[in-house]
Design a protein around this motif. Structure first.
Motif, PDB file in Angstrom:
ATOM      1  N   GLY A  66      -1.408   0.539  10.690  1.00 31.05           N
ATOM      2  CA  GLY A  66      -1.077   0.017  12.019  1.00 31.05           C
ATOM      3  C   GLY A  66      -0.778  -1.474  12.006  1.00 31.05           C
ATOM      4  O   GLY A  66       0.208  -1.923  12.589  1.00 31.05           O
ATOM      5  N   ILE A  67      -1.613  -2.263  11.316  1.00 31.96           N
ATOM      6  CA  ILE A  67      -1.400  -3.709  11.320  1.00 31.96           C
ATOM      7  C   ILE A  67      -0.144  -4.076  10.549  1.00 31.96           C
ATOM      8  O   ILE A  67       0.594  -4.995  10.930  1.00 31.96           O
ATOM      9  N   SER A  68       0.142  -3.351   9.470  1.00 30.21           N
ATOM     10  CA  SER A  68       1.362  -3.621   8.700  1.00 30.21           C
ATOM     11  C   SER A  68       2.600  -3.290   9.524  1.00 30.21           C
ATOM     12  O   SER A  68       3.574  -4.057   9.551  1.00 30.21           O
ATOM     13  N   MET A  69       2.575  -2.149  10.200  1.00 29.88           N
ATOM     14  CA  MET A  69       3.725  -1.750  11.028  1.00 29.88           C
ATOM     15  C   MET A  69       3.886  -2.684  12.229  1.00 29.88           C
ATOM     16  O   MET A  69       5.006  -2.955  12.655  1.00 29.88           O
ATOM     17  N   TYR A  70       2.753  -3.163  12.761  1.00 30.03           N
ATOM     18  CA  TYR A  70       2.821  -4.131  13.867  1.00 30.03           C
ATOM     19  C   TYR A  70       3.526  -5.410  13.417  1.00 30.03           C
ATOM     20  O   TYR A  70       4.422  -5.916  14.108  1.00 30.03           O
ATOM     21  N   ARG A  71       3.131  -5.930  12.268  1.00 28.49           N
ATOM     22  CA  ARG A  71       3.761  -7.146  11.738  1.00 28.49           C
ATOM     23  C   ARG A  71       5.246  -6.925  11.478  1.00 28.49           C
ATOM     24  O   ARG A  71       6.075  -7.766  11.817  1.00 28.49           O
ATOM     25  N   LEU A  72       5.573  -5.782  10.882  1.00 28.66           N
ATOM     26  CA  LEU A  72       6.965  -5.486  10.550  1.00 28.66           C
ATOM     27  C   LEU A  72       7.800  -5.277  11.811  1.00 28.66           C
ATOM     28  O   LEU A  72       8.904  -5.824  11.930  1.00 28.66           O
ATOM     29  N   PHE A  73       7.274  -4.504  12.755  1.00 22.44           N
ATOM     30  CA  PHE A  73       8.030  -4.188  13.974  1.00 22.44           C
ATOM     31  C   PHE A  73       8.245  -5.429  14.831  1.00 22.44           C
ATOM     32  O   PHE A  73       9.367  -5.693  15.292  1.00 22.44           O
ATOM     33  N   LEU A  74       7.192  -6.213  15.038  1.00 17.21           N
ATOM     34  CA  LEU A  74       7.306  -7.401  15.886  1.00 17.21           C
ATOM     35  C   LEU A  74       8.290  -8.404  15.301  1.00 17.21           C
ATOM     36  O   LEU A  74       9.153  -8.942  16.013  1.00 17.21           O
TER      37      LEU A  74
END
Length: 258
Positions: A66-74
């Protein structure tokens, strides 16, 4: 005919990966390489199931994802909403290009870790510096794709529209932007890939969660099975993201290749 050729291409892809898995299995089962260096596929699967059930370093697998995808998506969204207008303007106006292009061309070849320490000094060790690093990585490919796309627009189309009384706004939204969309999507796909490769760098410093951090942390203790799990997950999620972007592109840019 095209469908048959496509099926043959898929068959070759499947055969390639089956061959890789068989070689991997044979090498590890015959102990040709130490399991410390290359764990067996069975061990990797067991490690993945364990991380899925128990997490890693007291953090659940989905929290890492979740945190990796959050960083990537944002970071990708921020790059998208800034690089597209600046790229199109730079392609449209030499003055804007003179201001923006040199800055992008200066930092684009720099290794992420070269300026990541500066971002940490300026923005702190929380999510801001990590998102900014990924943003800078994703910005350049989208910007360059937009500049290139504008230069490819047929000037006769623009001249014809203007001669019929179309305003600059109408010309931009009815001719320039639709003509640039295929290149914009290509730039977006490249940008997400570049940002994903930079994710490990972003999670190397002052992070305690994330798929990239999990790989880096496992490398410190020679946990090659955990490293393989993280790398495979990143590869599969990267393929999934690119697949989704291609599907969106086919829906939005339905005229591409026709």
């Amino acid at each position: 005919m095209k469908r048959k050729e496509k099926n043959n291409t898929k068959r070759y892809t499947y055969m390639t990966w089956i061959f890789i898995l068989l070689v991997w299995l044979a090498v590890t089962e015959l102990n040709l390489i130490s399991s410390r260096l290359v764990p067996s596929p069975i061990q990797v699967i067991k490690t993945f199931v364990d991380i899925l059930n128990n997490g890693y370093n007291h953090t659940s697998f989905w929290a890492h994802m979740g945190i990796s995808m959050y960083r990537l998506f944002l970071s990708s969204v921020l790059a998208l909403i800034t690089a597209i207008p600046l790229g199109l303007l730079s392609g449209y106006s030499n003055k804007v290009r003179a201001v923006v292009d040199s800055v992008v061309q200066f930092y684009r070849p720099l290794p992420p870790l070269a300026y990541y320490t500066l971002l940490i000094l300026w923005l702190g060790i929380d999510e801001s510096s990590k998102v900014m690093l990924l943003f800078l990585a994703a910005f350049a490919p989208i910007y360059l794709a937009c500049v290139s796309a504008v230069s490819k627009v047929n000037p006769d189309f623009i001249g014809s529209a203007e001669s019929l009384g179309a305003s600059k706004k109408d010309v931009f939204f009815t001719i320039v932007l639709p003509a640039c969309l295929p290149d914009i999507f290509t730039g977006l796909r490249v940008a997400v890939g570049v940002a994903y490769t930079t994710l490990v760098s972003a999670e190397m410093v002052a992070a305690t969660s994330g798929i990239g951090w999990m790989v880096i942390d496992a490398s410190k203790y020679l946990k090659s099975d955990v490293m393989f799990v993280g790398i495979i997950i990143m590869g599969l999620t990267g393929l999934l993201i690119d697949f989704c972007l291609r599907k969106i592109e086919n829906k939005v840019v339905f005229w591409k290749g026709k």
